[in-house]
Design an enzyme around this catalytic site. Structure first.
Site: not given
Ligand SMILES: NC(=O)c1ccc[n+]([C@@H]2O[C@H](COP(=O)([O-])OP(=O)(O)OC[C@H]3O[C@@H](n4cnc5c(N)ncnc54)[C@H](O)[C@@H]3O)[C@@H](O)[C@H]2O)c1
Length: 396
Positions: A278
């Site tokens: 992030c």
């Molecule tokens: N982790 C954090 O603290 C946080 C906080 C705020 C915002 N974000 C944002 O949220 C978003 C997700 O982050 P995250 O940390 O949850 O990522 P992550 O990698 O933990 O999880 C993403 C999930 O999406 C799945 N995925 C990928 N492509 C896919 C598709 N086409 N269809 C279905 N599933 C799919 C993956 O298998 C994975 O399980 C990002 O944009 C990130 O920048 C993250």
């Protein structure tokens, strides 16, 4: 095709009655806690993910995320209102789909929206009139309207008329014991009144406060502004730490004293750099988007670069402590995750420091109870299989 107003009022009614079937697309650190919060608010929820092993683990009630209560997932599965699925055709049965897929940096430090594009294509293949699609992944201002919307509209359905489209940035702070998905206010933006009202009413049912803004681009910008604020302040405090050290001043004492000022100052603390998917990513997205639009954010870009350089300062300090030369030395790194108490090493500055220390000829090992063994990851596949060193007298 049913008229737009009845599509809107049907879904509004289903949301108010907690009958709307909600999907998260992506069951990671953002999508899974969100799915569980929506479930807790009384909605039937299906979490979709392309990772079948994760889907199976969730349906088996496994904890999956270390800071969850042991029965968090099993308890939700047991209600019969929460399940995980890898069967994307089931998306057609959903009333609202919340997209929570990764938006990392490409190898060339460019935004990589490929997962959002793929998620959009998957949804478009199953899109039906009356559905609400909300993008939660961090993107640049204009991406929901300019990237996701055309992919969804390739289905022949039109946003704001046949389906509804909004952006609501995720503000999840994994492991934070004071703030959870439910208690963190949620920004909601859309480019038409019906989409905004549907997204607002859905989130208002799930979190303590839904804050509407005038467009998807504004909501996208809010997220990047928040993260860039942190990036700049972290860079500032680290810069001060290095400068104060030269002056013989203890930066920690300075910050503690400055933090007694009741207004106009917010303490940030020095560290080895920034990590996670992030804070290191958002400023790059924002600066890239500003450049595309003919603007510039030199302060943000300098801060992001300075944060990326912090692990090199750590490695240099280690070399200094080792007498100036790391060749043949053994270095133990305590903590390999990007922040405390989490099993997430994405863009961890500890890994960057480990690589620099090894490049200088030392043998670097780590101790981290959250990583008994390093998994194969997107950014550091070559570190897979390394094991946490026990803190025995012999090792230390
Ligand atoms: N982790 C954090 O603290 C946080 C906080 C705020 C915002 N974000 C944002 O949220 C978003 C997700 O982050 P995250 O940390 O949850 O990522 P992550 O990698 O933990 O999880 C993403 C999930 O999406 C799945 N995925 C990928 N492509 C896919 C598709 N086409 N269809 C279905 N599933 C799919 C993956 O298998 C994975 O399980 C990002 O944009 C990130 O920048 C993250």
């Amino acid at each position: 095709m049913t008229n737009p107003f009845s599509l809107f009022s049907d879904l509004k009614h289903r949301i108010e009655a907690r009958e709307a079937r909600i999907a998260t697309l992506g069951l990671g650190y953002v999508g899974l806690p969100l799915a569980l919060s929506v479930h807790d608010a009384g909605f039937p929820v299906t979490g979709f993910d392309i990772n079948e092993a994760r889907v199976e683990a969730i349906n088996a009630g496994e904890r999956v995320i270390s800071y969850f209560a042991p029965d968090r997932i099993a308890g939700a599965v047991a209600t019969g209102r929460f399940a995980a699925s890898a069967e994307m055709a089931e998306l057609a049965e959903m009333d609202a789909i919340l997209i929570c897929v990764p938006t990392p940096l490409g190898g060339d430090l460019q935004p990589d929206l490929s997962a959002v594009r793929r998620a959009g294509e998957t949804i478009a293949a199953h899109l039906r009139p009356g559905q609400l699609i909300v993008l939660e992944s961090t993107v640049w201002p204009g991406a929901t309207a300019g990237v996701l919307r055309p992919i969804l509209e390739a289905s022949g359905l039109k946003a704001g008329t046949h389906f509804f489209l909004a952006f609501s940035p995720e503000r999840e702070d994994p492991g934070n014991e004071s703030w959870s998905t439910r208690t963190i206010p949620k920004i909601v933006g859309a480019d038409d009144a019906h989409s905004l009202e549907l997204a607002r009413s859905l989130y208002a049912a799930v979190v303590t406060q839904a804050v509407p803004v005038s467009s998807t681009a504004t909501a996208e910008a809010v997220k990047l502004a928040e993260n860039s604020f942190r990036t700049v302040n972290i860079a500032l405090v680290n810069e001060m730490k290095l400068a104060f050290a030269k002056m013989g001043v203890d930066v920690w004492e300075v910050i503690e004293a400055a933090a007694t000022k009741p207004f106009g100052y917010m303490p940030f603390w020095p560290g080895p750099g920034i990590g996670g998917d992030c804070i290191p990513v958002s400023p790059v997205y924002l600066a890239w988007a500003a450049r595309q639009a003919g603007g510039a954010l030199p302060l943000v870009e300098t801060a992001a670069r300075q944060n990326r350089e912090m692990p090199a300062h750590v490695a240099a300090r280690v070399a200094e402590a080792a007498g100036g030369d790391l060749q043949g030395k053994r270095v133990l790194i305590l903590g390999i995750a990007y922040k405390r108490d989490i099993e997430d090493s994405r863009l961890s500055p500890a890994l960057a420091a480990l690589r620099l220390i090894e490049a200088a000829g030392a043998r670097a090992e780590y101790h981290d109870p959250f990583f008994p063994e390093m998994p194969r990851t997107r950014d550091d596949p070559d570190l897979a299989g390394r094991r946490s060193v026990a803190l025995t007298a012999e090792a230390v």
